[in-house]
Design a protein around this motif. Structure first.
Motif, short mmCIF file in Angstrom:
data_model
loop_
_atom_site.label_atom_id
_atom_site.label_comp_id
_atom_site.label_asym_id
_atom_site.label_seq_id
_atom_site.Cartn_x
_atom_site.Cartn_y
_atom_site.Cartn_z
N CYS A 136 69.30 47.42 18.71
CA CYS A 136 70.43 47.82 18.24
C CYS A 136 71.77 47.47 19.13
CB CYS A 136 70.60 49.40 18.59
SG CYS A 136 69.57 50.16 17.00
N PRO A 137 71.78 47.44 20.37
CA PRO A 137 72.87 47.01 21.11
C PRO A 137 73.17 45.40 20.77
CG PRO A 137 71.80 48.23 22.52
CD PRO A 137 70.99 48.07 21.43
N ARG A 142 75.65 42.62 7.35
CA ARG A 142 75.03 43.79 6.65
C ARG A 142 73.59 43.94 6.70
NH1 ARG A 142 77.46 47.47 5.45
NH2 ARG A 142 75.57 48.29 6.52
N MET A 143 72.92 42.70 6.79
CA MET A 143 71.64 42.83 6.81
C MET A 143 70.74 43.29 8.08
SD MET A 143 70.32 39.34 4.80
CE MET A 143 71.18 38.21 5.36
N GLU A 144 71.60 42.85 9.42
CA GLU A 144 71.11 43.22 10.47
C GLU A 144 71.57 44.74 10.84
OE1 GLU A 144 73.05 40.71 13.48
OE2 GLU A 144 71.94 38.89 12.83
N ILE A 145 72.43 45.13 10.23
CA ILE A 145 72.85 46.38 10.44
C ILE A 145 71.88 47.52 9.73
CG2 ILE A 145 74.40 48.58 9.97
CD1 ILE A 145 76.61 46.54 10.21
N ILE A 152 74.88 51.94 16.02
CA ILE A 152 74.90 51.53 14.42
C ILE A 152 76.29 51.80 13.85
CG2 ILE A 152 73.81 51.77 12.18
CD1 ILE A 152 71.10 51.68 13.66
N GLY A 153 76.83 53.06 14.13
CA GLY A 153 78.02 53.54 13.60
C GLY A 153 79.20 52.59 14.34
N VAL A 154 78.94 52.07 15.29
CA VAL A 154 80.01 50.98 15.96
C VAL A 154 80.06 49.66 15.20
CG1 VAL A 154 80.53 49.65 17.89
CG2 VAL A 154 80.09 51.87 18.22
#
Length: 444
Positions: free
Chosen positions: A362-363, A326-329, A286-288
């Protein structure tokens, strides 16, 4: 100078779970990554030797300098949750937020704070399953950042997504175990500081229970019979000097005291190792994604970059990409924090469904976010002039690492199907009540 904390907002539903000490550490982690680790990335890559003879024999000095700064700042071994006396006492939820920040400088920040894979998982093996002698010999120097380690499970000639397939043999002869097998994609084995391999193999291949055939033994680097064959390249990257190596073990002998926990307990160990580690991967990912989105915003608001009379960011299709990212993160973050909270409330085994879903989501999410950023950069987004191709390549490997997507989907589906009987009974009861109500109404 420390910057004002502008990292990921702690969701309101999670904030009561975060102690004031953890919030203070979050600020310090953000400052350290933002002002020290990200600026050091270019130097880190510059210090990796291009000389084939030295490429795998040295490590960038900047990492040691950052490690000293992290130790002095109290940003060390944050990953080992409060269930272990050796750790700093954080919950999985608290550490998950910190891991996300570290993921923004994926090669540098986790190692600078001694929170990098595969060492985190390997240290957990020693902390959770190792005896006192094994902890003293290996856990202490790992926690001090003096050495590094590798976990040797995946094999080249079998389908390692089903770990019951592994063929490496661990045969007891007197007071020794003799190990023979071929391993590959062994992360960290190329690192000149790697001093210990945690090796999974079969001690009882004939056991009718396929999950009781495997054991874990410790093989010190340099043991006769251990051979590093080659580094595996990830779409052109060799990931030196950390590396993902192919290795062979030929009549490798270690004392029986190097067995971890007991014969036939290999699966128990790897399941205990992988649960929290998968969450760490997810949060770093998520940071990536956050960093990729920031790079995208920089490109979209660059006044020198215009197409068809507008800045790139003024085009509606590109703005839609920003919104999707933005929404997916944020959606993925909630999923991972929920899984971390489940581990805190119960244990990793009780959170299998939540961990599996996060590991799938996440990936794939991060790959989409990075891809949108690359698209915004045009040809620059796929070349060495930005970090984006490297981010995409390494995130892509996470769809295999710690179990491929397909295995986690099967696990999630299996857990859902277990609910089927109760769900069907509930629906049938609702239908029965509905029919009864209709019958009563008809009589009136």
């Amino acid at each position: 100078m420390a910057t004002t904390y502008t990292g990921p907002v702690i969701p309101a539903a999670i904030e009561p779970l975060i102690s004031q000490r953890a919030k203070d550490l979050l600020q310090k982690v953000w400052d350290f990554v933002d002002t020290e680790c990200i600026p050091a990335e270019a130097l880190f890559h510059h210090q990796i030797s291009t000389d084939p003879a030295k490429r795998w024999a040295s490590y960038p000095q900047i990492i040691e300098e950052l490690k000293e700064k992290a130790k002095k700042a109290g940003l060390w071994n944050l990953w080992l949750h409060k269930g272990y006396k050796e750790g700093p006492g954080l919950t999985n939820v608290e550490y998950a937020l910190m891991a996300e920040i570290m993921g923004r400088a994926g090669h540098v920040a986790p190692e600078a704070m001694n929170c990098a894979a595969p060492d985190t998982g390997n240290m957990e093996v020693f902390a959770k399953y190792g005896n006192d002698a094994q902890k003293k010999q290996w856990l202490v120097p790992l926690m001090n950042g003096e050495i590094r380690s590798a976990f040797a499970m995946t094999e080249r000639f079998i389908s390692s997504s089903d770990a019951t397939n592994i063929q490496t043999s661990i045969r007891r002869e007197g007071d020794e175990y003799v190990i023979n097998g071929n391993k590959w994609w062994i992360s960290g084995a190329g690192d000149p500081r790697c001093k210990i391999y945690i090796v999974m193999g079969k001690t009882d291949a004939g056991n009718p229970n396929p999950h009781k055939q495997q054991s874990i033994v410790l093989v010190p680097a340099g043991t006769p019979g251990v051979n590093i064959v080659r580094p595996m390249h990830i779409m052109g990257y060799d990931d030196a000097p950390h590396g993902h190596m192919e290795m062979t073990f030929t009549n490798v002998r270690v004392p029986v005291s190097n067995l971890v926990l007991g014969e036939g307990r290999g699966f128990e160990i790897i399941q205990g190792r992988l649960g929290p580690g998968r969450i760490h991967h997810c949060m770093r990912t998520i940071g990536v994604a956050e960093r990729a989105l920031e790079l995208m915003l920089r490109r979209l608001t660059d006044p020198t970059r215009k197409t068809f009379g507008k800045m790139i960011g003024e085009h509606g299709t590109v703005q839609a990409d920003v919104a999707e990212s933005r929404m997916e993160i944020d959606s993925a973050r909630f999923m991972v924090l929920n899984a971390a909270h489940m581990i805190d409330l119960h244990d990793a085994k009780s959170a299998l469904r939540e961990i599996g879903m996060a590991k799938i989501i996440c990936p794939s999410m991060a790959l989409r976010v990075i891809d949108r950023a690359q698209q915004a950069y045009g040809a620059e987004g796929i070349c060495q002039d930005t970090v984006l191709p490297n981010l995409w390549t390494h995130v892509r490997t996470l769809r295999y690492a710690d179990g491929p997507d397909e295995v986690h989907r099967a696990q999630v589906a299996k857990l859902e199907m277990r609910r089927a009987k109760a769900v069907v009974q509930k629906i049938e009861e609702q239908e029965r009540r509905s029919a009864m109500l209709l019958g009563q109404k008809a009589k009136l």
